[in-house]
Design a protein around this motif. Structure first.
Motif, mmCIF file in Angstrom:
data_model
loop_
_atom_site.group_PDB
_atom_site.id
_atom_site.type_symbol
_atom_site.label_atom_id
_atom_site.label_comp_id
_atom_site.label_asym_id
_atom_site.label_seq_id
_atom_site.Cartn_x
_atom_site.Cartn_y
_atom_site.Cartn_z
ATOM 1 N N GLY A 109 0.919 -1.375 0.005
ATOM 2 C CA GLY A 109 0.027 0.034 0.009
ATOM 3 C C GLY A 109 0.833 1.292 0.170
ATOM 4 N N GLU A 110 2.290 1.096 0.193
ATOM 5 C CA GLU A 110 2.951 2.368 0.054
ATOM 6 C C GLU A 110 3.317 2.835 -1.133
ATOM 7 O OE1 GLU A 110 4.754 2.329 4.729
ATOM 8 O OE2 GLU A 110 5.791 0.902 3.091
ATOM 9 N N VAL A 111 3.685 4.190 -1.268
ATOM 10 C CA VAL A 111 4.077 4.627 -2.704
ATOM 11 C C VAL A 111 5.462 5.173 -2.691
ATOM 12 C CG1 VAL A 111 1.612 5.307 -3.405
ATOM 13 C CG2 VAL A 111 3.054 6.868 -2.049
ATOM 14 N N LEU A 112 5.950 4.899 -3.865
ATOM 15 C CA LEU A 112 7.495 5.677 -3.999
ATOM 16 C C LEU A 112 7.774 6.120 -5.382
ATOM 17 C CD1 LEU A 112 9.491 3.160 -5.185
ATOM 18 C CD2 LEU A 112 8.077 2.035 -3.707
ATOM 19 N N GLY A 113 8.362 7.068 -5.396
ATOM 20 C CA GLY A 113 8.982 7.589 -6.881
ATOM 21 C C GLY A 113 9.592 8.906 -6.635
ATOM 22 N N LYS A 114 10.375 9.164 -7.650
ATOM 23 C CA LYS A 114 10.842 10.594 -7.703
ATOM 24 C C LYS A 114 10.326 11.777 -7.232
ATOM 25 C CE LYS A 114 14.812 9.976 -10.934
ATOM 26 N NZ LYS A 114 16.034 10.218 -10.095
ATOM 27 N N GLY A 115 9.049 11.775 -7.431
ATOM 28 C CA GLY A 115 8.115 12.898 -6.720
ATOM 29 C C GLY A 115 8.226 12.850 -5.337
ATOM 30 N N LEU A 116 8.684 11.920 -4.800
ATOM 31 C CA LEU A 116 8.415 11.859 -3.251
ATOM 32 C C LEU A 116 9.816 12.068 -2.578
ATOM 33 C CD1 LEU A 116 5.835 9.008 -3.130
ATOM 34 C CD2 LEU A 116 5.360 11.209 -2.742
ATOM 35 N N SER A 117 11.056 12.054 -3.188
ATOM 36 C CA SER A 117 12.227 11.887 -2.694
ATOM 37 C C SER A 117 13.048 13.354 -3.303
ATOM 38 C CB SER A 117 12.753 10.605 -2.990
ATOM 39 O OG SER A 117 13.878 10.730 -2.358
ATOM 40 N N PRO A 118 13.766 13.874 -2.509
ATOM 41 C CA PRO A 118 14.634 14.890 -3.024
ATOM 42 C C PRO A 118 15.885 14.135 -3.468
ATOM 43 C CG PRO A 118 14.866 15.011 -0.686
ATOM 44 C CD PRO A 118 13.726 14.008 -1.167
ATOM 45 N N ALA A 119 16.226 13.140 -3.316
ATOM 46 C CA ALA A 119 17.498 12.731 -3.463
ATOM 47 C C ALA A 119 17.812 12.418 -4.902
ATOM 48 C CB ALA A 119 17.765 10.989 -2.705
ATOM 49 N N GLU A 120 19.108 12.586 -5.199
ATOM 50 C CA GLU A 120 19.613 12.442 -6.732
ATOM 51 C C GLU A 120 20.848 12.003 -6.423
ATOM 52 O OE1 GLU A 120 19.673 11.852 -10.283
ATOM 53 O OE2 GLU A 120 17.697 12.742 -9.404
ATOM 54 N N PRO A 121 21.198 11.030 -6.849
ATOM 55 C CA PRO A 121 20.447 10.002 -7.566
ATOM 56 C C PRO A 121 19.491 9.225 -6.656
ATOM 57 C CG PRO A 121 22.635 8.756 -7.242
ATOM 58 C CD PRO A 121 22.794 10.250 -6.749
ATOM 59 N N PHE A 130 13.086 14.288 6.085
ATOM 60 C CA PHE A 130 13.496 13.271 6.642
ATOM 61 C C PHE A 130 14.621 12.712 5.854
ATOM 62 C CE2 PHE A 130 13.368 8.768 6.578
ATOM 63 C CZ PHE A 130 14.066 8.102 7.837
ATOM 64 N N GLN A 131 14.451 12.718 4.370
ATOM 65 C CA GLN A 131 15.561 12.129 3.551
ATOM 66 C C GLN A 131 16.580 12.755 3.467
ATOM 67 O OE1 GLN A 131 13.997 10.204 0.011
ATOM 68 N NE2 GLN A 131 12.277 9.403 1.204
ATOM 69 N N VAL A 132 16.514 14.256 3.532
ATOM 70 C CA VAL A 132 17.491 15.379 3.698
ATOM 71 C C VAL A 132 18.461 14.992 4.660
ATOM 72 C CG1 VAL A 132 18.387 17.697 3.770
ATOM 73 C CG2 VAL A 132 16.572 16.786 1.882
ATOM 74 N N LEU A 133 17.835 14.998 5.822
ATOM 75 C CA LEU A 133 18.535 14.984 6.934
ATOM 76 C C LEU A 133 19.323 13.356 6.987
ATOM 77 C CD1 LEU A 133 16.020 16.345 9.793
ATOM 78 C CD2 LEU A 133 18.311 17.048 9.243
ATOM 79 N N LEU A 134 18.778 12.346 6.526
ATOM 80 C CA LEU A 134 19.217 11.093 6.543
ATOM 81 C C LEU A 134 20.604 11.022 5.686
ATOM 82 C CD1 LEU A 134 18.862 8.170 7.761
ATOM 83 C CD2 LEU A 134 17.526 7.932 5.580
ATOM 84 N N GLN A 135 20.602 11.929 4.720
ATOM 85 C CA GLN A 135 21.734 11.902 3.942
ATOM 86 C C GLN A 135 22.808 12.862 4.431
ATOM 87 O OE1 GLN A 135 20.995 12.668 -0.289
ATOM 88 N NE2 GLN A 135 18.988 12.863 0.338
ATOM 89 N N ILE A 136 22.390 13.856 5.202
ATOM 90 C CA ILE A 136 23.358 14.611 6.239
ATOM 91 C C ILE A 136 24.212 13.778 7.332
ATOM 92 C CG2 ILE A 136 23.617 16.539 7.941
ATOM 93 C CD1 ILE A 136 21.360 17.907 6.023
ATOM 94 N N LEU A 137 23.151 13.074 8.027
ATOM 95 C CA LEU A 137 23.615 12.117 8.727
ATOM 96 C C LEU A 137 24.946 10.938 8.478
ATOM 97 C CD1 LEU A 137 23.358 10.952 11.746
ATOM 98 C CD2 LEU A 137 21.552 9.565 10.874
ATOM 99 N N HIS A 138 24.668 10.731 7.456
ATOM 100 C CA HIS A 138 25.724 9.877 6.680
ATOM 101 C C HIS A 138 26.893 10.206 6.033
ATOM 102 C CE1 HIS A 138 22.299 6.777 7.356
ATOM 103 N NE2 HIS A 138 23.239 5.882 7.158
#
Length: 196
Positions: free
Chosen positions: A60-72, A105-113
Motif C-alpha cells: 500500500g505504500e507509494v514511492l517515486g522521484k516525486g516523493l524524494s529529493p535524493a539524486e541519484p 527526513f530524507q535530506v537529514l538522513l543523507q546529512i547524517l551519513h
C-alpha cells in the motif's frame, strides 16, 4: 497481465507489474509506484560512494522521484514485488505537508551519513540556514538557537566535536556566532568541501 519492463519503456497507468528480487524499478518524475506485495528499498549514494538507505516500502505504500529529493535515487526490489504504475497527478491525493516531511527526513538522513563529520556539520548548518534562515548582508542567519548537544545528536557525533568544529569554522570565517546564540553562515564555501 503483469510484466517486467525495462526502464526505457513506459508502463501502462494503473496496470500491475511483477518484478523479481534485485530488480530495479524504473523511476521518473512523471509517475509513482504503489506496492501491492513485496518489499522495495530506496537508496541514494553520496559523493564519496557511501550508500544511504532512504526507506523500505511495503503493501500500500507509494514511492517515486516525486516523493524524494535524493539524486541519484534507486528503488531495488528486496523480494518479488507487485507494483501498480500510477500517474504523478496521483501525488495530489497525498497531502503536500506529508510529502514535505518525507523530503525533510530524507535530506537529514543523507546529512547524517556524510563523512567526515565536518562535512555533515557544514551541510546541516547550510540546510538549517536555507530552511529556517534569514538573509542578512553577511550571509544567512539561522533563525533559532540549537545547543551543541542538539547538533551532535542530529549528526551522530559528540558535543565536544561539534564545539571544536564550530570554533574551526569560526576561525576560517565560514560562520559567525552571535551574542544571541544564533549562527550566521557566511557567503562562502569551505575549501575542504570541494576536496571530498
Amino acid at each position: 497481465m503483469a510484466v517486467n519492463r525495462s526502464p526505457q519503456t513506459k508502463p501502462d497507468y494503473f496496470a500491475v507489474y511483477d518484478y523479481k528480487a534485485n530488480d530495479r524499478l524504473p523511476l521518473k518524475s512523471d509517475y509513482i509506484w504503489r506496492v501491492e506485495s513485496g518489499v522495495v528499498r530506496t537508496l541514494t549514494w553520496l559523493d564519496n560512494g557511501n550508500i544511504v538507505t532512504l526507506g523500505f516500502w511495503g503493501l500500500g505504500e507509494v514511492l517515486g522521484k516525486g516523493l524524494s529529493p535524493a539524486e541519484p535515487l534507486e528503488a531495488v526490489c528486496l523480494t518479488a514485488v507487485k507494483v501498480t504504475f500510477l500517474p504523478s497527478d496521483q501525488l495530489s491525493q497525498i497531502h503536500p505537508t506529508l510529502i514535505q516531511q518525507l523530503h525533510q527526513f530524507q535530506v537529514l538522513l543523507q546529512i547524517l551519513h556524510r563523512r567526515p563529520v565536518e562535512v555533515a556539520l557544514w551541510e546541516l548548518l547550510v540546510w538549517l540556514s536555507q530552511k529556517f534562515g534569514q538573509a542578512v548582508e553577511q550571509g544567512q542567519m539561522i533563525g533559532f538557537h540549537l545547543t551543541h548537544q542538539e547538533i551532535a545528536e542530529t549528526i551522530g557525533t559528540t558535543r565536544v566535536t561539534v564545539t571544536r568544529l564550530l570554533r574551526d569554522f569560526e576561525q576560517q570565517n565560514l560562520i559567525q556566532r552571535l551574542p544571541s546564540h544564533q549562527i550566521l553562515i557566511q557567503d562562502k564555501e569551505p575549501l575542504w568541501h570541494y576536496e571530498i
